[in-house]
Scaffold this motif. Structure first.
Motif, mmCIF file in Angstrom:
data_model
loop_
_atom_site.group_PDB
_atom_site.id
_atom_site.type_symbol
_atom_site.label_atom_id
_atom_site.label_comp_id
_atom_site.label_asym_id
_atom_site.label_seq_id
_atom_site.Cartn_x
_atom_site.Cartn_y
_atom_site.Cartn_z
ATOM 1 N N ALA A 76 -5.423 -1.659 -3.159
ATOM 2 C CA ALA A 76 -4.533 -1.850 -2.013
ATOM 3 C C ALA A 76 -3.310 -0.945 -2.106
ATOM 4 O O ALA A 76 -2.923 -0.303 -1.114
ATOM 5 C CB ALA A 76 -4.093 -3.312 -1.925
ATOM 6 N N PHE A 77 -2.695 -0.856 -3.278
ATOM 7 C CA PHE A 77 -1.518 -0.003 -3.412
ATOM 8 C C PHE A 77 -1.886 1.478 -3.351
ATOM 9 O O PHE A 77 -1.107 2.295 -2.871
ATOM 10 C CB PHE A 77 -0.738 -0.346 -4.681
ATOM 11 N N SER A 78 -3.071 1.812 -3.812
ATOM 12 C CA SER A 78 -3.553 3.187 -3.665
ATOM 13 C C SER A 78 -3.689 3.530 -2.185
ATOM 14 O O SER A 78 -3.263 4.598 -1.732
ATOM 15 C CB SER A 78 -4.906 3.343 -4.364
ATOM 16 N N TRP A 79 -4.286 2.617 -1.431
ATOM 17 C CA TRP A 79 -4.449 2.838 0.007
ATOM 18 C C TRP A 79 -3.096 2.938 0.701
ATOM 19 O O TRP A 79 -2.869 3.835 1.517
ATOM 20 C CB TRP A 79 -5.265 1.698 0.614
ATOM 21 N N LEU A 80 -2.204 2.031 0.362
ATOM 22 C CA LEU A 80 -0.880 2.038 0.977
ATOM 23 C C LEU A 80 -0.127 3.329 0.656
ATOM 24 O O LEU A 80 0.489 3.944 1.539
ATOM 25 C CB LEU A 80 -0.077 0.825 0.496
ATOM 26 N N GLY A 81 -0.206 3.765 -0.586
ATOM 27 C CA GLY A 81 0.470 4.993 -0.991
ATOM 28 C C GLY A 81 -0.071 6.219 -0.277
ATOM 29 O O GLY A 81 0.689 7.059 0.217
ATOM 30 N N LYS A 82 -1.391 6.332 -0.193
ATOM 31 C CA LYS A 82 -1.944 7.515 0.468
ATOM 32 C C LYS A 82 -1.678 7.486 1.966
ATOM 33 O O LYS A 82 -1.453 8.532 2.576
ATOM 34 C CB LYS A 82 -3.429 7.677 0.157
ATOM 35 N N MET A 83 -1.658 6.311 2.574
ATOM 36 C CA MET A 83 -1.333 6.240 4.000
ATOM 37 C C MET A 83 0.119 6.642 4.254
ATOM 38 O O MET A 83 0.412 7.340 5.228
ATOM 39 C CB MET A 83 -1.588 4.826 4.551
#
Length: 135
Positions: A76-83
């Motif tokens: 989830a934090f990976s997704w949030l960071g890349k977005m």
């Protein structure tokens, strides 16, 4: 190396190769059709596609041995960071007058779709057991 790690590493390698090929082909086509501005935009599109694809694969590689709630947090934090990075990049690029949006969009969308195809085909061919055999 576990079967899961092998699959994730294979997906990362294949994604990098496919996105590099898309970057080269996209930049070459954009250079011929539009000129240097199109080639730069195509390369930026390939980078954005890589930012969209590779962090998720790396987070799966890092988190697959962790407890489910920790793995979910990593993904989830990976997704949030890349977005966040992609949104900031798009906002900045939207202000650049000489940026060729069509070359960027074509390369970015091609890269994103190609990375999804790599993910599906890699996982489809994986031979990962769902259960551990008992003694």
């Amino acid at each position: 190396m576990t079967p899961e790690e092998a699959v994730y590493r294979q997906a990362i390698r294949l994604t990098i190769v496919v996105l590099a090929a898309i970057a080269v082909v996209g930049a070459a086509i954009a250079w011929v059709v539009v000129g240097p501005a199109g080639a730069v935009a195509a390369l930026v599109g390939a980078v954005v596609a890589a930012i969209g694809a590779i962090p998720t694969q790396v987070s799966m590689l890092v988190g697959h041995r962790k407890p489910p709630h920790v793995m979910a947090g990593i993904v989830a934090f990976s997704w949030l960071g890349k977005m966040a990075v992609i949104i900031v990049a798009l906002l900045v690029l939207g202000q650049v007058e000489s940026f060729h949006r069509a070359s960027f969009a074509a390369t970015a969308m091609t890269g994103i779709v190609a990375s999804l195809v790599v993910d599906v085909l890699t996982l489809r061919k994986a031979r990962i057991p769902y259960v551990e055999p008992g003694p």
